[in-house]
Write a protein that holds these residues in place. Sequence first.
Motif, PDB file in Angstrom:
ATOM      1  N   VAL A 128       0.869  -1.178   0.000  1.00  0.00           N
ATOM      2  CA  VAL A 128       0.000   0.000   0.000  1.00  0.00           C
ATOM      3  C   VAL A 128       0.901   1.221   0.000  1.00  0.00           C
ATOM      4  N   ILE A 129       0.760   2.057  -1.009  1.00  0.00           N
ATOM      5  CA  ILE A 129       1.624   3.222  -1.179  1.00  0.00           C
ATOM      6  C   ILE A 129       0.850   4.458  -0.727  1.00  0.00           C
ATOM      7  N   ASP A 130       1.243   4.970   0.441  1.00  0.00           N
ATOM      8  CA  ASP A 130       0.510   6.034   1.126  1.00  0.00           C
ATOM      9  C   ASP A 130       1.094   7.413   0.780  1.00  0.00           C
ATOM     10  N   ASN A 131       0.519   8.054  -0.231  1.00  0.00           N
ATOM     11  CA  ASN A 131       0.866   9.439  -0.571  1.00  0.00           C
ATOM     12  C   ASN A 131       2.343   9.660  -0.882  1.00  0.00           C
ATOM     13  N   VAL A 132       2.888   8.832  -1.752  1.00  0.00           N
ATOM     14  CA  VAL A 132       4.276   9.005  -2.199  1.00  0.00           C
ATOM     15  C   VAL A 132       4.285   9.968  -3.368  1.00  0.00           C
ATOM     16  N   ARG A 133       5.080  11.014  -3.258  1.00  0.00           N
ATOM     17  CA  ARG A 133       5.003  12.096  -4.240  1.00  0.00           C
ATOM     18  C   ARG A 133       5.825  11.854  -5.505  1.00  0.00           C
ATOM     19  N   SER A 134       6.935  11.107  -5.428  1.00  0.00           N
ATOM     20  CA  SER A 134       7.804  10.928  -6.591  1.00  0.00           C
ATOM     21  C   SER A 134       7.305   9.807  -7.489  1.00  0.00           C
ATOM     22  N   ILE A 135       7.026  10.130  -8.726  1.00  0.00           N
ATOM     23  CA  ILE A 135       6.572   9.120  -9.679  1.00  0.00           C
ATOM     24  C   ILE A 135       7.680   8.113  -9.960  1.00  0.00           C
ATOM     25  N   HIS A 136       8.931   8.526  -9.812  1.00  0.00           N
ATOM     26  CA  HIS A 136      10.047   7.597 -10.026  1.00  0.00           C
ATOM     27  C   HIS A 136      10.136   6.591  -8.879  1.00  0.00           C
ATOM     28  N   ASN A 137       9.835   7.012  -7.662  1.00  0.00           N
ATOM     29  CA  ASN A 137       9.756   6.054  -6.558  1.00  0.00           C
ATOM     30  C   ASN A 137       8.635   5.055  -6.801  1.00  0.00           C
ATOM     31  N   VAL A 138       7.508   5.522  -7.288  1.00  0.00           N
ATOM     32  CA  VAL A 138       6.388   4.615  -7.571  1.00  0.00           C
ATOM     33  C   VAL A 138       6.794   3.598  -8.632  1.00  0.00           C
ATOM     34  N   LYS A 145      -0.221  -7.518  -5.458  1.00  0.00           N
ATOM     35  CA  LYS A 145      -0.778  -6.272  -5.966  1.00  0.00           C
ATOM     36  C   LYS A 145      -0.124  -5.083  -5.285  1.00  0.00           C
ATOM     37  N   ILE A 146      -0.234  -3.925  -5.928  1.00  0.00           N
ATOM     38  CA  ILE A 146       0.109  -2.638  -5.333  1.00  0.00           C
ATOM     39  C   ILE A 146      -1.172  -1.809  -5.262  1.00  0.00           C
ATOM     40  N   VAL A 147      -1.403  -1.202  -4.102  1.00  0.00           N
ATOM     41  CA  VAL A 147      -2.526  -0.274  -3.936  1.00  0.00           C
ATOM     42  C   VAL A 147      -1.936   1.125  -3.786  1.00  0.00           C
ATOM     43  N   LEU A 148      -2.276   2.005  -4.706  1.00  0.00           N
ATOM     44  CA  LEU A 148      -1.785   3.382  -4.701  1.00  0.00           C
ATOM     45  C   LEU A 148      -2.852   4.280  -4.095  1.00  0.00           C
ATOM     46  N   THR A 149      -2.425   5.185  -3.206  1.00  0.00           N
ATOM     47  CA  THR A 149      -3.408   6.041  -2.531  1.00  0.00           C
ATOM     48  C   THR A 149      -2.985   7.499  -2.572  1.00  0.00           C
ATOM     49  N   THR A 186      -6.220   6.238   1.966  1.00  0.00           N
ATOM     50  CA  THR A 186      -5.448   5.104   2.474  1.00  0.00           C
ATOM     51  C   THR A 186      -6.216   4.354   3.553  1.00  0.00           C
ATOM     52  N   SER A 187      -6.918   5.076   4.408  1.00  0.00           N
ATOM     53  CA  SER A 187      -7.686   4.426   5.479  1.00  0.00           C
ATOM     54  C   SER A 187      -8.746   3.490   4.911  1.00  0.00           C
ATOM     55  N   GLU A 188      -9.397   3.915   3.837  1.00  0.00           N
ATOM     56  CA  GLU A 188     -10.395   3.059   3.194  1.00  0.00           C
ATOM     57  C   GLU A 188      -9.741   1.812   2.607  1.00  0.00           C
ATOM     58  N   ALA A 189      -8.562   1.990   2.015  1.00  0.00           N
ATOM     59  CA  ALA A 189      -7.845   0.847   1.439  1.00  0.00           C
ATOM     60  C   ALA A 189      -7.498  -0.168   2.520  1.00  0.00           C
ATOM     61  N   ILE A 190      -7.033   0.315   3.668  1.00  0.00           N
ATOM     62  CA  ILE A 190      -6.670  -0.584   4.765  1.00  0.00           C
ATOM     63  C   ILE A 190      -7.901  -1.288   5.322  1.00  0.00           C
ATOM     64  N   ALA A 191      -8.986  -0.565   5.481  1.00  0.00           N
ATOM     65  CA  ALA A 191     -10.217  -1.183   5.983  1.00  0.00           C
ATOM     66  C   ALA A 191     -10.661  -2.324   5.074  1.00  0.00           C
ATOM     67  N   VAL A 216       4.479   7.309   7.109  1.00  0.00           N
ATOM     68  CA  VAL A 216       3.092   6.840   7.127  1.00  0.00           C
ATOM     69  C   VAL A 216       2.268   7.800   7.982  1.00  0.00           C
ATOM     70  N   ASN A 217       1.167   8.239   7.440  1.00  0.00           N
ATOM     71  CA  ASN A 217       0.246   9.147   8.134  1.00  0.00           C
ATOM     72  C   ASN A 217      -0.160   8.568   9.489  1.00  0.00           C
ATOM     73  N   ASP A 218      -0.241   9.414  10.528  1.00  0.00           N
ATOM     74  CA  ASP A 218      -0.580   8.957  11.882  1.00  0.00           C
ATOM     75  C   ASP A 218      -1.930   8.245  11.945  1.00  0.00           C
ATOM     76  N   GLU A 219      -2.913   8.748  11.223  1.00  0.00           N
ATOM     77  CA  GLU A 219      -4.225   8.105  11.213  1.00  0.00           C
ATOM     78  C   GLU A 219      -4.137   6.716  10.603  1.00  0.00           C
ATOM     79  N   VAL A 220      -3.322   6.586   9.572  1.00  0.00           N
ATOM     80  CA  VAL A 220      -3.126   5.293   8.917  1.00  0.00           C
ATOM     81  C   VAL A 220      -2.368   4.356   9.852  1.00  0.00           C
TER      82      VAL A 220
END
Length: 196
Positions: A28-38, A52-56, A86-91, A133-137
């Motif tokens: 699960v990719i949580d708000n990664v800004r660099s397209i090259h990292n993705v 699978k990869i889940v992009l958020t 991301t929270s929806e993806a994890i749920a 990783v976001n604190d809520e996540v």
Amino acid sequence: MRKLRHEEIPRIKPADSQQKERHPIIAVIDNVRSIHNVGSFFRSADGAWIEKIVLTGISGTPENRAMHKTALGAQDTIPWEYVPDTSEAIAQLKRDGYAVFALELTNTPLSAESLQAEHFPLAFVVGNELTGVNDEVLALCDGALEIPQYGTKQSLNVSVAYGIALFDLVRRYRALHERPVFDDPFPRPADEGKAQ
């Protein structure tokens, strides 16, 4: 020992790839800004042959052709989906029976070696390059995986950390299921003149 030539490297043919069993791991990719990292995430996911990869969030998707520079075609071999939150993806992953772990520095770190068979299938969350990783996540995760580091920085590039964690998880899964790390279904080329 010699280095294999490009044409000697064992590979799955794309037409046969969908029949090959995948490791039960989702990234699960949580708000990664660099397209090259993705793109790098996709290439490592192909090497590890995960589900699978889940992009958020702000994470780019394979429709962005700039990603292809680092993905090198893995965007066509690894299933992916985009979920805005991301929270929806994890749920949803939890409803589907996945244990969810963050790749993050926390006060209760776990190593991949501490995971047990019941932790698979497993999803792991990789966070933003600056904020992690976001604190809520993080609060939604079942635990946090940490990569031991021995220097002064205590941080790695997100795509490097992802790759290390991903292959640690694959090795752990295979060890728990008594599958060798090197179970290459392809014969290695023999050198000329070497007894076979």
